[in-house]
Design a protein around this motif. Structure first.
Motif, mmCIF file in Angstrom:
data_model
loop_
_atom_site.group_PDB
_atom_site.id
_atom_site.type_symbol
_atom_site.label_atom_id
_atom_site.label_comp_id
_atom_site.label_asym_id
_atom_site.label_seq_id
_atom_site.Cartn_x
_atom_site.Cartn_y
_atom_site.Cartn_z
ATOM 1 N N PHE A 146 -61.180 105.904 -15.182
ATOM 2 C CA PHE A 146 -60.284 106.993 -14.512
ATOM 3 C C PHE A 146 -59.022 106.101 -14.256
ATOM 4 O O PHE A 146 -58.880 104.675 -14.442
ATOM 5 N N SER A 147 -58.052 106.735 -13.626
ATOM 6 C CA SER A 147 -56.585 106.140 -13.382
ATOM 7 C C SER A 147 -56.836 105.072 -12.106
ATOM 8 O O SER A 147 -56.920 105.444 -10.756
ATOM 9 N N LEU A 148 -56.772 103.757 -12.532
ATOM 10 C CA LEU A 148 -56.839 102.783 -11.469
ATOM 11 C C LEU A 148 -55.446 102.769 -10.740
ATOM 12 O O LEU A 148 -55.197 102.380 -9.451
ATOM 13 N N ARG A 149 -54.409 103.168 -11.471
ATOM 14 C CA ARG A 149 -53.015 103.313 -10.749
ATOM 15 C C ARG A 149 -53.192 104.307 -9.648
ATOM 16 O O ARG A 149 -52.618 104.127 -8.490
ATOM 17 N N GLU A 150 -53.976 105.773 -9.976
ATOM 18 C CA GLU A 150 -53.902 106.682 -8.995
ATOM 19 C C GLU A 150 -54.693 106.007 -7.755
ATOM 20 O O GLU A 150 -54.524 106.115 -6.438
ATOM 21 N N MET A 151 -55.606 105.093 -7.869
ATOM 22 C CA MET A 151 -56.542 104.493 -6.529
ATOM 23 C C MET A 151 -55.692 103.552 -6.071
ATOM 24 O O MET A 151 -55.762 103.392 -4.848
ATOM 25 N N ALA A 152 -54.753 102.793 -6.694
ATOM 26 C CA ALA A 152 -54.025 101.867 -6.102
ATOM 27 C C ALA A 152 -53.141 102.496 -5.039
ATOM 28 O O ALA A 152 -52.620 102.108 -4.184
ATOM 29 N N ALA A 184 -52.587 102.101 -1.047
ATOM 30 C CA ALA A 184 -51.360 101.906 -0.494
ATOM 31 C C ALA A 184 -50.770 102.990 0.685
ATOM 32 O O ALA A 184 -50.310 102.857 1.688
ATOM 33 N N GLU A 185 -51.175 104.144 0.199
ATOM 34 C CA GLU A 185 -50.532 105.211 1.197
ATOM 35 C C GLU A 185 -51.358 105.051 2.446
ATOM 36 O O GLU A 185 -51.072 105.479 3.385
ATOM 37 N N ARG A 186 -52.595 104.702 2.391
ATOM 38 C CA ARG A 186 -53.789 104.548 3.564
ATOM 39 C C ARG A 186 -53.488 103.153 4.228
ATOM 40 O O ARG A 186 -53.969 103.167 5.255
ATOM 41 N N ASP A 187 -52.547 102.410 3.586
ATOM 42 C CA ASP A 187 -52.252 101.054 4.374
ATOM 43 C C ASP A 187 -53.759 100.420 4.487
ATOM 44 O O ASP A 187 -53.883 99.710 5.577
ATOM 45 N N PHE A 221 -61.868 106.076 -2.339
ATOM 46 C CA PHE A 221 -61.236 107.153 -3.402
ATOM 47 C C PHE A 221 -62.401 107.923 -4.020
ATOM 48 O O PHE A 221 -62.988 107.076 -4.846
ATOM 49 N N PRO A 222 -62.268 108.753 -3.951
ATOM 50 C CA PRO A 222 -63.300 109.729 -4.690
ATOM 51 C C PRO A 222 -62.959 110.019 -6.261
ATOM 52 O O PRO A 222 -61.805 110.001 -6.446
ATOM 53 N N LEU A 223 -63.913 109.436 -7.238
ATOM 54 C CA LEU A 223 -63.390 109.565 -8.469
ATOM 55 C C LEU A 223 -63.062 111.028 -8.756
ATOM 56 O O LEU A 223 -63.514 112.153 -8.568
ATOM 57 N N PRO A 224 -61.836 111.030 -9.601
ATOM 58 C CA PRO A 224 -61.639 112.488 -10.124
ATOM 59 C C PRO A 224 -62.647 113.343 -10.757
ATOM 60 O O PRO A 224 -63.425 112.617 -11.352
ATOM 61 N N ASN A 225 -62.349 114.697 -10.591
ATOM 62 C CA ASN A 225 -63.323 115.570 -11.337
ATOM 63 C C ASN A 225 -63.284 115.136 -12.855
ATOM 64 O O ASN A 225 -62.024 115.077 -13.420
ATOM 65 N N GLY A 226 -64.336 115.176 -13.318
ATOM 66 C CA GLY A 226 -64.350 114.897 -15.083
ATOM 67 C C GLY A 226 -64.274 113.558 -15.348
ATOM 68 O O GLY A 226 -64.629 113.081 -16.502
#
Length: 242
Positions: free
Chosen positions: A122-128, A132-135, A211-216
C-alpha cells in the motif's frame, strides 16, 4: 505550496524465531521464507516495497539464524542501502526497535518500521502524510483480517439466515507497519515491549494515530504453513505487484 517530505529510512524487525513456521524456519530465519510461486523471500519483497516508496536506507534487525539473513543480504543486489544489527542479548520488541533505530542515518528525521513477517503493498507515502496531518508521534497501519472460520448470521428470533465463509473481522488490528517521528526513539524502552509501555502512553495523550489500510490493499502476516499456502493462492489469484 508546501511539498511534503516523506521518510527515506526504515527499520525491519527480522529477529523472530518463527517456531510456528517449522520446518521452513529450521535452516533460515522467518523473513527468509518464500511465498510459494513468488521466488522472493518475505524480506526481499519488503525491501523492494520500501525502495519503491522512497526509502534509501534500511536497518535490518536480525536474530534467529542471523548469519543466513546477513549472507543473503550481502549476496543479493538490493534497491537500497541495508545495514544489519544483531542483539547480543534479547532486548524485547521495544528494546530491539530502539537498538536498531540507533543505526538509522538521520536520527533527527521520521522513519518507517515494519515487522519482518508481513507481506503487503500500500502507499507508505499516504500513511506518512496521514501521520504528519495528525501531528502524531507514532502511526500504526491498521488491517481488518478475515476470520479463519465460517460465520453464522441469525435474525432476532434465532433463525439462521445466512452462512458466511471467512468474513472480515469487525475489529481492526495492528498491521505491523509504522511511521515514527524522530522523537519516538527516545520514548522506547531500553529493554521490554513498547506495545505495553510506549504505545498505551501515547494513546492516552492522543499522540498515537491509526491508518486504516486502503480498500483493496493486500495484507497478510506469515505466521504458519497455512498462511504460506493461502498467501500463494491469494497472490496468484489477485496478481498484485511482488
Amino acid at each position: 505550496m508546501h511539498t511534503p517530505t516523506y521518510p527515506t529510512q526504515a527499520v525491519v524487525l527480522a529477529g523472530g524465531q518463527g517456531s510456528r513456521l517449522r520446518p521452513y524456519t529450521d535452516d533460515r530465519p522467518k523473513p527468509m521464507v518464500e511465498i510459494p510461486g513468488t521466488g522472493t523471500p518475505i524480506i526481499g519483497h519488503q525491501l523492494s516495497w520500501l525502495a519503491a516508496e522512497g526509502v534509501t536506507d534500511a536497518v535490518v534487525s536480525c536474530g534467529h539464524l542471523a548469519e543466513v539473513l546477513q549472507e543473503w543480504l550481502e549476496s543479493t543486489e538490493l534497491p537500497l542501502r541495508v545495514t544489519t544489527v544483531v542483539e547480543s542479548e534479547p532486548l524485547g520488541r521495544g528494546g530491539g526497535l530502539k537498538y536498531a533505530a540507533a543505526r538509522l542515518p538521520h536520527p533527527e528525521l521520521p522513519w518507517y518500521a515494519t515487522n519482518g513477517d508481513i507481506w503487503t503493498r500500500f502507499s507508505l507515502r499516504e500513511m506518512a502524510a496521514f501521520h504528519a496531518e495528525r501531528d502524531a508521534v507514532a502511526t500504526l497501519a491498521l488491517a481488518r483480517p478475515r476470520i479463519p472460520w465460517g460465520a453464522v448470521e441469525t435474525d432476532a428470533f434465532g433463525h439462521i439466515t445466512d452462512f458466511i465463509e471467512s468474513p472480515p473481522s469487525p475489529y481492526l488490528i495492528n498491521a505491523g507497519v509504522y511511521v515514527f517521528s524522530a522523537a519516538f526513539t527516545d520514548l522506547l524502552p531500553e529493554r521490554g515491549d513498547h506495545e505495553r509501555t510506549t504505545f498505551p502512553g501515547l494513546a492516552r495523550e492522543r499522540r498515537l494515530a491509526g491508518f486504516p489500510l486502503p480498500n483493496g490493499a493486500y495484507w497478510r502476516a506469515i505466521d504458519t504453513a497455512k498462511d504460506l499456502t493461502e498467501a500463494a493462492r491469494e497472490l496468484s489469484a489477485a496478481a498484485p505487484p511482488v
